[in-house]
Motif scaffolding. Structure first.
Motif, short mmCIF file in Angstrom:
data_model
loop_
_atom_site.label_atom_id
_atom_site.label_comp_id
_atom_site.label_asym_id
_atom_site.label_seq_id
_atom_site.Cartn_x
_atom_site.Cartn_y
_atom_site.Cartn_z
N ASP A 147 0.82 -1.21 0.00
CA ASP A 147 0.00 0.00 0.00
C ASP A 147 0.86 1.26 0.00
O ASP A 147 0.49 2.27 -0.59
N ARG A 148 1.98 1.19 0.66
CA ARG A 148 2.81 2.40 0.80
C ARG A 148 3.72 2.62 -0.41
O ARG A 148 3.89 3.74 -0.86
N TYR A 149 4.30 1.53 -0.94
CA TYR A 149 5.33 1.69 -1.97
C TYR A 149 4.95 1.13 -3.34
O TYR A 149 5.64 1.40 -4.33
N GLY A 150 3.91 0.32 -3.43
CA GLY A 150 3.52 -0.26 -4.71
C GLY A 150 4.28 -1.54 -5.02
O GLY A 150 5.18 -1.97 -4.28
N SER A 151 3.95 -2.16 -6.16
CA SER A 151 4.45 -3.49 -6.48
C SER A 151 5.92 -3.52 -6.89
O SER A 151 6.66 -4.44 -6.52
N ARG A 152 6.34 -2.53 -7.66
CA ARG A 152 7.68 -2.60 -8.25
C ARG A 152 8.80 -2.75 -7.23
O ARG A 152 9.57 -3.72 -7.30
N PRO A 153 8.95 -1.86 -6.25
CA PRO A 153 10.06 -2.02 -5.31
C PRO A 153 9.91 -3.25 -4.42
O PRO A 153 10.92 -3.88 -4.06
N ILE A 154 8.69 -3.61 -4.07
CA ILE A 154 8.48 -4.77 -3.20
C ILE A 154 8.86 -6.06 -3.93
O ILE A 154 9.47 -6.97 -3.35
N MET A 155 8.53 -6.15 -5.22
CA MET A 155 8.92 -7.32 -5.99
C MET A 155 10.44 -7.41 -6.13
O MET A 155 11.02 -8.50 -6.02
N VAL A 156 11.08 -6.27 -6.35
CA VAL A 156 12.54 -6.27 -6.47
C VAL A 156 13.18 -6.75 -5.17
O VAL A 156 14.09 -7.60 -5.19
N ILE A 157 12.71 -6.24 -4.05
CA ILE A 157 13.25 -6.67 -2.76
C ILE A 157 13.00 -8.16 -2.55
O ILE A 157 13.87 -8.89 -2.05
N ILE A 165 11.32 -2.93 -16.22
CA ILE A 165 10.09 -3.04 -17.01
C ILE A 165 8.84 -2.65 -16.25
O ILE A 165 7.97 -1.93 -16.76
N ILE A 166 8.71 -3.10 -15.02
CA ILE A 166 7.45 -2.96 -14.29
C ILE A 166 7.30 -1.55 -13.72
O ILE A 166 8.27 -0.96 -13.24
N ARG A 167 6.10 -1.05 -13.80
CA ARG A 167 5.73 0.22 -13.16
C ARG A 167 4.50 -0.02 -12.30
O ARG A 167 3.65 -0.83 -12.62
N ASN A 168 4.39 0.72 -11.20
CA ASN A 168 3.29 0.49 -10.26
C ASN A 168 1.93 0.73 -10.88
O ASN A 168 0.97 0.02 -10.57
N ARG A 169 1.82 1.72 -11.75
CA ARG A 169 0.51 2.11 -12.26
C ARG A 169 0.67 2.81 -13.60
O ARG A 169 1.77 3.28 -13.94
N PRO A 170 -0.39 2.91 -14.38
CA PRO A 170 -0.34 3.69 -15.62
C PRO A 170 -0.01 5.15 -15.32
O PRO A 170 -0.36 5.68 -14.26
N PRO A 171 0.66 5.84 -16.23
CA PRO A 171 1.13 7.20 -15.94
C PRO A 171 0.02 8.21 -15.70
O PRO A 171 0.26 9.26 -15.09
N GLU A 172 -1.21 7.93 -16.18
CA GLU A 172 -2.28 8.91 -16.01
C GLU A 172 -2.90 8.90 -14.62
O GLU A 172 -3.75 9.74 -14.31
N HIS A 173 -2.49 7.95 -13.76
CA HIS A 173 -3.04 7.87 -12.42
C HIS A 173 -1.99 8.25 -11.38
O HIS A 173 -0.84 7.84 -11.48
N ALA A 174 -2.41 9.00 -10.38
CA ALA A 174 -1.49 9.44 -9.34
C ALA A 174 -1.33 8.40 -8.23
O ALA A 174 -0.43 8.50 -7.42
N GLU A 175 -2.24 7.41 -8.18
CA GLU A 175 -2.15 6.35 -7.19
C GLU A 175 -2.67 5.07 -7.80
O GLU A 175 -3.25 5.07 -8.89
#
Length: 442
Positions: free
Chosen positions: A77-87, A191-201
């Protein structure tokens, strides 16, 4: 148009690319999780471990995996999928590297704990990516496809990993898996991004109604957990997930290959083929049981869950009480029966979703998920303990008879779980008005 434009119902190419990379990372996580399934005998020999000690590898891994679900939800919830998957990928890599170089059982157990912590991060992160990159209507089928694709990781662990170990060394094999984890961590970050660029969350878009909801995966605590457990539907979900998958998990994660090779006397290739058949059956049954669960929402327990438990019990009893070595056809029947457990366990999450409001769904899901892990680690440990008590705790002393008596320790877990399913099913039906409440005697 963007991947989640409300005016279109199909995700764009970038969403599919992110999903493919995320699923590939999940497959590697399953490889890591199952990496001892085909080499349990080798591990026992390397660490001079008895059966109870060997079972600790899987027990601590599952315990850490289950215990990390709540912290992972909060971090997502705080950081999104990308960094958590990397860790998560890096933690698994460190765990496998420690396993590759481990000089003792204690260090090896720490390695499996690191692996369990990293593994815990991957699937919830992929589910979150599905919610943020794909239309909300496609969420259920995409999650099913993710789970089915992930099962192929067990096949990789059973065949290529075991072949690599037997053609090279322990250090090279587990070091190679660690290197793959680092490569995938880099790929995920690129490659992975947390969300599409048009959304702020992180949000989920319903392309039919235009409704946009914020995606949350954290599990609320305190009042939320008590409220979820207070509903008999959540307890029904917990006991359904407790009872259906643990036998297959114990078989796949640790004890299947030693039993088939050292107990029943099969070659490593034949044993790996049987375990692979179990995985394939589970992959094929998943969509079938999912569709049946949708069609019989008020009869899931009696029509699907309890029968899946029954066929597993029947399969094991036929093998255990067969005079002498079990014929190959009977072992095929056993692994097919065990293959029903995993898909049937997913019905538990249908119960959790049906009987809990949206704001409490992640709590109920977490409670449900804990049931399966609790039963699996209990079964794995009891099987190992039973082998030790019979004096058959090492590869040189494994025997068909000892294994069969050890697998009987699963019966109390099935009996407890089935009894509680019947009880909580009745309470749930009364709660939602399908059955009349019993009148108390004056």
């Amino acid at each position: 148009m963007t991947a989640t434009d409300p005016n279109r119902s199909s995700p764009g190419w970038r969403a599919w690319l992110i999903w493919i990379v995320a699923v590939a990372a999940y497959v590697l996580a399953i490889v890591n999780r199952s990496s001892l399934s085909a080499v349990g005998v080798d591990a026992a020999g390397r660490f001079h471990a008895d059966a109870a000690t060997l079972s600790l590898f899987a027990v601590v891994q599952l315990a850490v995996y289950g215990g990390m679900q709540i912290p992972i939800g909060v971090l997502l919830d705080r950081y999104g999928s990308r960094p958590i998957m990397v860790i998560g990928m890096l933690l698994m890599s460190v765990g496998q590297l420690v396993m590759a170089l481990s000089p003792s059982i204690g260090v090896a157990i720490v390695a499996r704990m690191l692996l369990g912590a990293g593994d815990a991060a991957v699937f919830p992160a992929v589910v979150r990516l599905v919610a943020t990159w794909f239309p909300a209507q496609r969420g259920p089928i995409m999650v099913q496809l993710t789970g089915i694709a992930g099962q192929s990781g067990q096949l990789v662990a059973l065949l290529p990993l075991a072949a690599l170990l037997h053609s090279t060394t322990w250090t090279i094999t587990f070091g190679s898996v660690a290197g793959l984890g680092v490569l995938f961590a880099i790929l995920v970050w690129a490659i992975i991004r947390n969300r599409p660029p048009e959304h702020a969350e992180d949000v989920s878009v319903n392309t039919e109604t235009g409704v946009i909801r914020v995606v949350t995966s954290s599990i609320d605590t305190g009042v939320g957990i008590r409220a979820a457990w207070a509903h008999p539907g959540t307890r029904l979900a917990f006991w359904s997930h407790f009872t259906t998958p643990f036998a297959g998990t114990a078989f796949l994660l640790l004890w299947g290959m030693p039993y088939l090779t050292e107990g029943e006397g099969l070659s490593a290739a034949a044993a790996a083929s049987l375990v692979s058949l179990n995985v394939l059956v589970a992959m094929l049954l998943g969509p079938v049981l999912g569709e049946l669960s949708r069609r019989v929402p008020t009869r899931r327990s009696l029509a699907l869950v309890i029968p899946s438990i029954g066929v597993q019990v029947l399969g094991w009893l036929l093998v255990i009480f067969w005079p002498g070595a079990a014929p190959l056809w009977l072992l095929v029947v056993l692994v097919v029966c065990l293959g029903a457990g995993g898909p049937a366990s997913m019905i538990a999450f249908d119960h959790a979703r049906t009987h809990n409001p949206a704001h409490r769904l992640s709590t109920a899901t977490g409670v449900t998920n804990s049931g399966g892990f609790l039963a699996a680690l209990t079964a794995i440990f009891l099987i190992g303990l039973a082998l030790d008590l019979q004096g058959a705790g090492t590869p040189s002393t494994y025997s068909m008879g000892a294994f069969r008596w050890a697998f009987l320790t699963q019966l109390p877990l099935w009996a407890l779980g089935t009894t509680m399913i019947i009880i909580e099913r009745k309470h749930t039906r009364i709660r939602i008005g399908l059955d009349p409440e019993r009148r108390r005697r004056a």
